[in-house]
Design a protein around this motif. Structure first.
Motif, mmCIF file in Angstrom:
data_model
loop_
_atom_site.group_PDB
_atom_site.id
_atom_site.type_symbol
_atom_site.label_atom_id
_atom_site.label_comp_id
_atom_site.label_asym_id
_atom_site.label_seq_id
_atom_site.Cartn_x
_atom_site.Cartn_y
_atom_site.Cartn_z
ATOM 1 N N LYS A 48 -25.038 -16.423 38.751
ATOM 2 C CA LYS A 48 -26.549 -16.408 38.565
ATOM 3 C C LYS A 48 -27.314 -15.222 38.698
ATOM 4 O O LYS A 48 -28.063 -14.779 38.239
ATOM 5 C CB LYS A 48 -27.046 -17.371 39.906
ATOM 6 N N THR A 49 -26.732 -14.322 39.972
ATOM 7 C CA THR A 49 -27.571 -13.012 40.097
ATOM 8 C C THR A 49 -27.396 -12.243 38.979
ATOM 9 O O THR A 49 -28.405 -11.451 38.676
ATOM 10 C CB THR A 49 -26.607 -12.453 41.571
ATOM 11 N N MET A 50 -26.106 -12.081 38.368
ATOM 12 C CA MET A 50 -25.995 -11.158 37.124
ATOM 13 C C MET A 50 -26.988 -11.607 36.088
ATOM 14 O O MET A 50 -27.693 -11.019 35.353
ATOM 15 C CB MET A 50 -24.554 -11.102 36.714
ATOM 16 N N LEU A 51 -27.118 -13.025 35.880
ATOM 17 C CA LEU A 51 -27.787 -13.313 34.715
ATOM 18 C C LEU A 51 -29.347 -13.128 34.925
ATOM 19 O O LEU A 51 -30.116 -12.702 34.230
ATOM 20 C CB LEU A 51 -27.645 -14.899 34.288
ATOM 21 N N LEU A 52 -29.571 -13.363 36.142
ATOM 22 C CA LEU A 52 -31.129 -13.195 36.517
ATOM 23 C C LEU A 52 -31.714 -11.904 36.694
ATOM 24 O O LEU A 52 -32.553 -11.278 35.981
ATOM 25 C CB LEU A 52 -31.335 -14.045 37.849
ATOM 26 N N VAL A 53 -30.746 -10.945 37.526
ATOM 27 C CA VAL A 53 -31.087 -9.529 37.657
ATOM 28 C C VAL A 53 -30.723 -8.562 36.505
ATOM 29 O O VAL A 53 -31.875 -7.869 36.146
ATOM 30 C CB VAL A 53 -30.452 -9.178 39.122
#
Lengths: 448, 265
Positions: A48-53
């Motif tokens: 989630k973090t990698m996809l969002l940020v």
């Protein structure tokens, strides 16, 4: 003739692959000079973090104008590079626009879409050059923004513009050649943006046109390979490292400072408490190493990867309360110094040099006490970073070394430490007075 | 309320009576010794008395959480403090802690578990918000602060460090005051300058003090009251207001003080 160009292409590919992989191995080795830190687990949150940020550029959108311009370049980078696949296959097989016959009209649409992106990328790069060199946006300057970082930033933008121009030149000359009955140049339909450039080349002979088209093709593909290698020496490495960097983000709340289990073991021993099974004391006390960080190998590998992932945008520094009020601290400089020192040590080691034993260290020769002493640990830099770099982690580890190995903290901090030790409060008050505040309340009748 | 004075029981008192409080109020060093923040401590105790929650303090048994030592790099001292506090807290079988200091809050909540101290820790801003939500604190139509302009200064250790931005604002909204935001607020809120153990040393040389920069921003909102929720912010912002010679017209107040005052406590 055809085989010559195929052989030349294969040699170019091998050469580029060799230099690129050599450099990647070097960077990987440098990063792994850092201490281990557990950033495993939590895969759903990491995705989630990698996809969002990283993928979704979420943190860029705090500032809409640069975010939009950056997005154009980013989408261009992701999508135009799909065309590189065709480039490579054409180069290897000696074909020309291999996908065109298979994709038909869709090929025309795709290349037209790429041309829109090409123009978007060029537009953004030009605006970025203006922001840096004419508008002189303040976060692009500062103590650490010496001649190389400034040149690096401008070079990246200029190279990208030139690479985009090569695509347009290639497409323009190709379209003219298609009208001249050369079977090699398959009909692709009109490419809207490069069509504007066609009048520039109309007057050329077939031979000269082929030369222009081939030159643009080779220039673009070699340019991409060369740029890929250049990127590994440049701040631009964030285009790749943003992804692992966000994947290995600190997922706990930013307020929590990383524990030092070695200290826990020692403190428990001092207090006569049983050490927990998991935190067994190291067999050999020499293996404990330093408390805190003096040099790059004392930091953890995430800190070191952070340093390579930094693209020197300066959002951290422009949000840093210490920097804003004229102190020497600049979180961006912390990251750049870490990277420079790591490169210095890594290069030296790869040449059989002294490496870490060269008499220099990150703290002292690169980062000064004055800088780390100015930090308020407010996490503004961490919050500001579009790729989740954590300069605060490095600052705190340098402070730990200073406090625990050198007793070199500012005098007022040493006084504060001894107040806590003797009076159990950072101020020098008698512990027996701690509860005095309640005296008058205990006399006061409650109202209401 | 049946008692004739405010009650401030200690854990030791409670234990002697064979009782266990619902909640431990962790006062913190500033709340215990700093003259200005003692007012906040007292306001909060008055609120706790008013709503009739069973609480206790550690009193003389409380010691520094170790936060400034850890932030200044002295991990040994931090862990010594932490271990000692955890022994006391676990000895009393403490389950829930409320504190008016975001630094104590952060340390107790996030940094003690690894060292064996596991408690439900809440900051007094969240606690006050819960009391308001539950109707245990009802503010009668604004009272003292109706129509006053209040700006809230985010504490870094509540906001960015722990993602608490709304609770303090909801408390202020319950006062029926006009909440005005500074240019830098919430995730981009500017530090008061005291975090990371800066409270305990002079600032490094620069062209300006951080608290002056922040105070200027707060004053620019035209607020009558600068609301804070942290002892260090309280000191820094109060000093800033004094430096700007605005202490007559602009007050720096803690959330607990605002609530206590509007309740007539």
């Amino acid at each position: 003739m055809q085989y010559i160009s195929q052989i030349a292409f294969v040699l170019t590919l091998i050469l580029a692959g060799y230099f690129l992989s050599k450099r990647i191995r070097q960077i990987r080795k440098n990063i792994l000079m850092g201490k281990d830190i557990d950033r495993s687990g939590n895969a759903p949150d990491r995705w989630k973090t990698m996809l969002l940020v990283a993928f979704g550029q979420k943190k860029m959108f705090k500032n809409i104008i640069p975010a939009f311009l950056h997005l154009l370049i980013y989408i261009g980078f992701l999508l135009i590079n799909l065309e590189v696949l065709e480039f490579i296959l054409d180069g290897l097989l000696g074909t020309h626009r291999l996908f065109a016959p298979f994709l038909g009209d869709f090929y025309t649409v795709t290349i037209n879409f790429f041309e829109v992106l090409v123009v978007g990328v060029m537009f953004s790069c030009i605006v970025f050059l203006i922001r840096r060199n004419i508008m002189k946006v303040s976060r692009f300057s500062g103590l650490e923004m010496t001649s190389w970082p400034k040149l690096d930033a401008n070079l990246i933008l200029i190279i990208e513009i030139i690479l985009m121009l090569a695509i347009l030149t290639m497409n323009a000359s190709d379209q003219i050649l298609q009208t001249r009955g050369d079977q090699h140049y398959v009909a692709t339909g009109t490419f809207v943006f490069s069509a504007f450039l066609m009048p520039l080349f109309q007057g050329l002979s077939d031979g000269a046109l082929v030369l222009v088209e081939r030159f643009a093709w080779w220039f673009h593909i070699i340019g991409i390979f060369a740029f890929a290698i250049y990127v590994t020496y440049s701040k631009h490495l964030h285009i790749f490292l943003a992804f692992p960097n966000t994947w290995y983000s600190n997922l706990t709340v930013p307020g929590k400072i990383e524990n030092m289990p070695v200290v826990t073991t020692e403190v428990k021993t001092m207090l006569g408490m049983p050490a927990e099974d998991g935190a067994a004391a190291p067999a050999n006390p020499d293996e404990i190493g330093r408390f805190g960080a003096k040099d790059v190998n004392d930091l953890n590998w995430v800190n070191l990867m952070n340093a390579y992932a930094c693209t020197e945008c300066g959002r951290c520094t422009s949000n840093c309360p210490a920097n804003l009020t004229g102190k020497k601290l600049s979180p961006r400089k912390i990251m750049m110094d870490t990277r420079d020192r790591l490169e210095e040590v890594g290069q030296s080691l790869s040449k059989g040099g002294k490496g870490l034993e060269d008499g220099k260290s990150l703290l002292g020769d690169y980062i000064t006490q004055e800088e780390i002493n100015a930090c308020t640990s407010c996490n503004a830099c961490v919050e500001a970073c579009p790729v989740n770099i954590d300069p605060l982690s490095i600052i705190l580890q340098l402070r730990r070394y200073t406090a625990m190995e050198e007793s070199g903290s500012p005098a007022s901090w040493n006084a504060m430490f001894s107040n806590i030790e003797t009076s159990f409060s950072p101020w020098k008050f008698a512990p027996s007075d701690r509860f005095n505040w309640s005296e008058d309340l205990k006399q006061e009748p409650p109202s209401a | 309320m049946s008692e004739s004075t405010y009650q401030v029981p200690t854990m030791a008192d409670m234990l002697a009576r064979g009782e266990a409080p619902e909640i431990l109020f962790w006062v913190g060093c500033a709340g215990s010794y700093d003259d200005r923040y003692k007012q906040v401590t007292k306001s909060f105790v008055k609120i706790l008395n008013k709503v009739g929650i069973s609480f206790a303090v550690l009193g003389p048994e409380e010691t520094c959480t170790g936060d400034p030592a850890r932030r200044a790099g002295n991990e040994f001292l931090f862990q010594m403090q932490a271990m000692a506090n955890i022994q006391v807290l676990n000895g009393y079988e403490v389950k829930k802690i409320v504190t008016a200091c975001p630094h104590c809050f952060n340390t107790l909540k996030n940094e003690y578990p690894e060292l064996g101290g596991n408690y439900e820790v809440i900051h007094h801003s969240t606690f006050l918000q819960q009391l308001i939500d539950q109707g245990k604190v009802t503010l009668k139509g604004g009272g003292n602060f109706k129509g006053k302009k209040i700006t809230y200064h985010d504490s870094c250790y509540l906001g960015r460090a722990n993602n608490i931005y709304e609770a303090p604002r909801q408390v202020l909204q319950a006062l029926d005051a006009a909440l005005v935001e500074m240019k830098r607020c919430r995730t981009t809120g500017l530090c008061c300058g005291a975090g990371g153990a800066q409270m305990f040393k002079d600032a490094e040389s620069g062209k300006k003090e951080i608290n002056i920069e922040r105070t200027e921003e707060a004053l620019a909102t035209g607020a009558d009251i600068i609301a804070a929720a942290c002892p260090f912010c309280m000191t820094m912002m109060s000093d800033g207001v004094k430096n700007k010679e605005k202490e007559e017209s602009v007050k720096v107040m803690d959330l607990a003080e605002l609530i206590a005052k509007s309740e007539g406590l």
